[in-house]
Enzyme design. Sequence first.
Site, PDB file in Angstrom:
ATOM      1  CG  ASP A 255      44.452 -33.819  96.480  1.00 39.70           C
ATOM      2  OD1 ASP A 255      44.728 -32.701  96.960  1.00 39.70           O
ATOM      3  OD2 ASP A 255      45.015 -34.873  96.839  1.00 39.70           O
TER       4      ASP A 255
ATOM      5  CE1 TYR B 113      48.821 -39.589  97.914  1.00 38.40           C
ATOM      6  CE2 TYR B 113      47.318 -38.552  96.382  1.00 38.40           C
ATOM      7  CZ  TYR B 113      47.799 -38.706  97.660  1.00 38.40           C
ATOM      8  OH  TYR B 113      47.247 -37.971  98.680  1.00 38.40           O
TER       9      TYR B 113
ATOM     10  CE  LYS C 133      48.002 -33.930  98.631  1.00 36.09           C
ATOM     11  NZ  LYS C 133      47.499 -34.866  97.617  1.00 36.09           N
TER      12      LYS C 133
ATOM     13  CG  HIS D 213      52.275 -35.661 100.725  1.00 34.83           C
ATOM     14  ND1 HIS D 213      52.194 -36.493  99.638  1.00 34.83           N
ATOM     15  CD2 HIS D 213      51.202 -35.976 101.488  1.00 34.83           C
ATOM     16  CE1 HIS D 213      51.132 -37.270  99.737  1.00 34.83           C
ATOM     17  NE2 HIS D 213      50.512 -36.976 100.867  1.00 34.83           N
TER      18      HIS D 213
ATOM     19  CG  LEU E 104      33.682 -40.396 102.921  1.00 33.80           C
ATOM     20  CD1 LEU E 104      33.310 -41.240 101.708  1.00 33.80           C
ATOM     21  CD2 LEU E 104      32.478 -39.596 103.394  1.00 33.80           C
TER      22      LEU E 104
ATOM     23  CB  ILE F 100      39.807 -34.477  98.101  1.00 31.37           C
ATOM     24  CG1 ILE F 100      40.673 -34.519  99.383  1.00 31.37           C
ATOM     25  CG2 ILE F 100      39.949 -33.140  97.410  1.00 31.37           C
ATOM     26  CD1 ILE F 100      42.164 -34.485  99.124  1.00 31.37           C
TER      27      ILE F 100
ATOM     28  CE  LYS G 108      40.284 -44.839  97.174  1.00 26.76           C
ATOM     29  NZ  LYS G 108      41.135 -45.981  97.575  1.00 26.76           N
ATOM     30  CB  SER G 109      34.811 -43.316  94.775  1.00 27.76           C
ATOM     31  OG  SER G 109      34.135 -44.497  94.367  1.00 27.76           O
ATOM     32  CB  VAL G 110      38.177 -46.738  91.716  1.00 31.79           C
ATOM     33  CG1 VAL G 110      39.473 -46.111  92.206  1.00 31.79           C
ATOM     34  CG2 VAL G 110      37.819 -47.962  92.559  1.00 31.79           C
TER      35      VAL G 110
ATOM     36  NE  ARG H 215      30.459 -47.369  97.157  1.00 31.18           N
ATOM     37  CZ  ARG H 215      31.075 -48.327  97.846  1.00 31.18           C
ATOM     38  NH1 ARG H 215      32.403 -48.295  97.954  1.00 31.18           N
ATOM     39  NH2 ARG H 215      30.382 -49.290  98.424  1.00 31.18           N
TER      40      ARG H 215
END
Length: 277
Positions: free
Chosen positions: A46, A51, A76, A109, A191, A230, A232-234, A238
Amino acid sequence: MTSVSTVPFHDGQQIPQLGLGVWQVEDDVAADVVEQAIRAGYRHIDTAAIYGNEEGVGRGIAASGVAREELFLTTKVWNSDQGYEEALAALDVSLDKLGTDYVDLYLIHWAKPAQGKYVDTWKALIEAQKQGKVRSIGVSNFPAAQLEEIIEATGVVPVIHQVETHPYWQQRELREVEGRHGIVHESWSPLGQGGDLLADPVVTEIAEARGATPAQVVIAWHLAHGFVVIPKSVTPERIVSNLEAAGVELTADDVARIDALDREDGRLGPDPAVIDF
């Protein structure tokens, strides 16, 4: 590899229930993160024009070695590109950056009610779907009134509504509206933010009992309600851990205890009814 369920849309398409969000991920980082996520088993990515990482997402998809048709890709249209012609042009820009000739899901969006362009923008998404540039169309951050308005104006119901949702802000009234129309609910910021939710005693107690991390428990709560989610993590660990939340089973009591965490002041992000950006 963890198996992720799919959720059906009313238009005949379906979406993997757990995906990777890339908000606030820089373009060069996004390429690596998306490639890692796909190799780990994610099939749903996503992103959004605002972004600034659609090119990176496209490079990550290309580098993953997984065929485009096996992936579910969302982007979006941003507020400044709302309007009929503007939205269609913005989609072409996004497709070019992503390196694909279609996206699986295209969203408005934000409704941005004061701008007054969301109905024309929705009509553009309907046209884009007819042209085959998008498989499914939906919205993000729409107050109930604007959600009802675009349906009444066009007769076309969004397949999905992506909006801030987490145990402290559960969107119960909005979910009732979505349910009447058969609209799938999708959670952003699932989260919470800042770690408060993940440190909540209810969440940590359930995590210990289920042999899971607090983040996995919260993701599992979203999945138990049928939401698309959805996170998010980089961080590679994780990214994998979040995907493994699909294998965490909560009891009805676990879900009920987390349901009880809902707060009237739980919203973290902007109010979609009054945003001014």
